[in-house]
Each structure stands twice: as C-alpha cells, then as structure tokens.
Design a protein around this motif. Structure first.
Motif, mmCIF file in Angstrom:
data_model
loop_
_atom_site.group_PDB
_atom_site.id
_atom_site.type_symbol
_atom_site.label_atom_id
_atom_site.label_comp_id
_atom_site.label_asym_id
_atom_site.label_seq_id
_atom_site.Cartn_x
_atom_site.Cartn_y
_atom_site.Cartn_z
ATOM 1 N N SER A 42 0.829 -1.212 0.000
ATOM 2 C CA SER A 42 0.000 0.000 0.000
ATOM 3 C C SER A 42 0.861 1.258 0.000
ATOM 4 O O SER A 42 0.591 2.201 -0.747
ATOM 5 C CB SER A 42 -0.923 0.018 1.214
ATOM 6 N N VAL A 43 1.879 1.271 0.835
ATOM 7 C CA VAL A 43 2.773 2.426 0.898
ATOM 8 C C VAL A 43 3.494 2.607 -0.441
ATOM 9 O O VAL A 43 3.623 3.732 -0.944
ATOM 10 C CB VAL A 43 3.775 2.277 2.059
ATOM 11 N N THR A 44 3.942 1.511 -1.041
ATOM 12 C CA THR A 44 4.604 1.593 -2.340
ATOM 13 C C THR A 44 3.661 2.118 -3.408
ATOM 14 O O THR A 44 4.045 2.955 -4.238
ATOM 15 C CB THR A 44 5.149 0.208 -2.751
ATOM 16 N N HIS A 48 4.061 5.548 -5.498
ATOM 17 C CA HIS A 48 4.058 5.527 -6.954
ATOM 18 C C HIS A 48 3.031 6.534 -7.488
ATOM 19 O O HIS A 48 3.319 7.286 -8.437
ATOM 20 C CB HIS A 48 3.741 4.131 -7.458
ATOM 21 N N GLU A 49 1.846 6.577 -6.918
ATOM 22 C CA GLU A 49 0.820 7.523 -7.352
ATOM 23 C C GLU A 49 1.268 8.966 -7.152
ATOM 24 O O GLU A 49 1.065 9.811 -8.030
ATOM 25 C CB GLU A 49 -0.485 7.290 -6.588
ATOM 26 N N LEU A 54 3.248 14.010 -9.494
ATOM 27 C CA LEU A 54 4.282 15.043 -9.566
ATOM 28 C C LEU A 54 4.874 15.121 -10.972
ATOM 29 O O LEU A 54 5.131 16.214 -11.487
ATOM 30 C CB LEU A 54 5.383 14.773 -8.534
ATOM 31 N N ARG A 55 5.071 13.960 -11.588
ATOM 32 C CA ARG A 55 5.606 13.926 -12.950
ATOM 33 C C ARG A 55 4.628 14.580 -13.924
ATOM 34 O O ARG A 55 5.016 15.383 -14.781
ATOM 35 C CB ARG A 55 5.895 12.492 -13.380
#
Length: 113
Positions: A42-44, A48-49, A54-55
């Motif tokens: 979940s943290v990963t 990633h989201e 940000l990208r």
C-alpha cells in the motif's frame, strides 16, 4: 526506519514464544508477515501515485512554459507579415480607386462611329 537490532528481535521472539506458545506462533508470524506485506504494498502504491502525479504536474508546467514561448515567437513572426498584408491591402485599395469603371460595349460602338 526503526533501529531494531538482533538482540531486540531475539527478545521479542522469546516473549512471543512464551506468550503464544509453539502451536500458535507460526500462525501469528504468518499473519503478521501478511499484514506487513500489505502495508508495504500500500505504501509503495501510494508513493508511486504521488510520484506519477508530480511527474504529470511537471509535464503540465513544462508544456505551459513551452506554449507561452511559442505564442511569443508566433506573435513576433506575425508582425512582419501583418505589416506586409496591410501594405498590400492599401495598394489594392489605391489601385481600385484609381481605375475608371469599365465601359460598356455599346459605348465602345458609339466612340468608333
């Protein structure tokens, strides 16, 4: 993250063995591992989201800056063409006003007679 050494892990393991007993300890460890794995995934996924957002935001910002630069260049490039078009329009109007209206064929016949 946490500074847990071998000694602390050994103490926790002995206490868990004494509290849960040898029958329930493997199930408890498996369940604990499963929950830790879910939390890590979940943290990963959240990381990633966030990095993807940000990208995307950076790409939007870059595109907006590029658009502004291109609009500025386009405005600069239109200026000479706009001036030339105005000159052509003025020349066409001058030619239109200096021309005499064309004569009709009947008027031409009367001139020749």
């Amino acid at each position: 993250m946490f500074d847990i050494g071998f000694a602390e892990l050994l103490i926790v393991s002995v206490v868990a063995l004494l509290v849960l007993g040898p029958d329930k300890l493997p199930t408890a460890v498996r369940t604990c591992g499963m929950w830790i794995g879910r939390i890590k995934r979940s943290v990963t996924a959240i990381q990633h989201e966030i990095s993807e957002e940000l990208r995307v935001e950076e790409l939007r910002r870059t595109a907006a800056i590029s658009k502004e630069e291109l609009d500025k260049e386009l405005k600069e490039m239109r200026t000479p063409f706009k001036a030339a078009a105005e000159e052509v329009d003025a020349a066409v109007k001058a030619v239109d006003t200096s021309e005499t209206p064309p004569s009709s064929p009947a008027a031409e016949d009367q001139k020749h007679s």
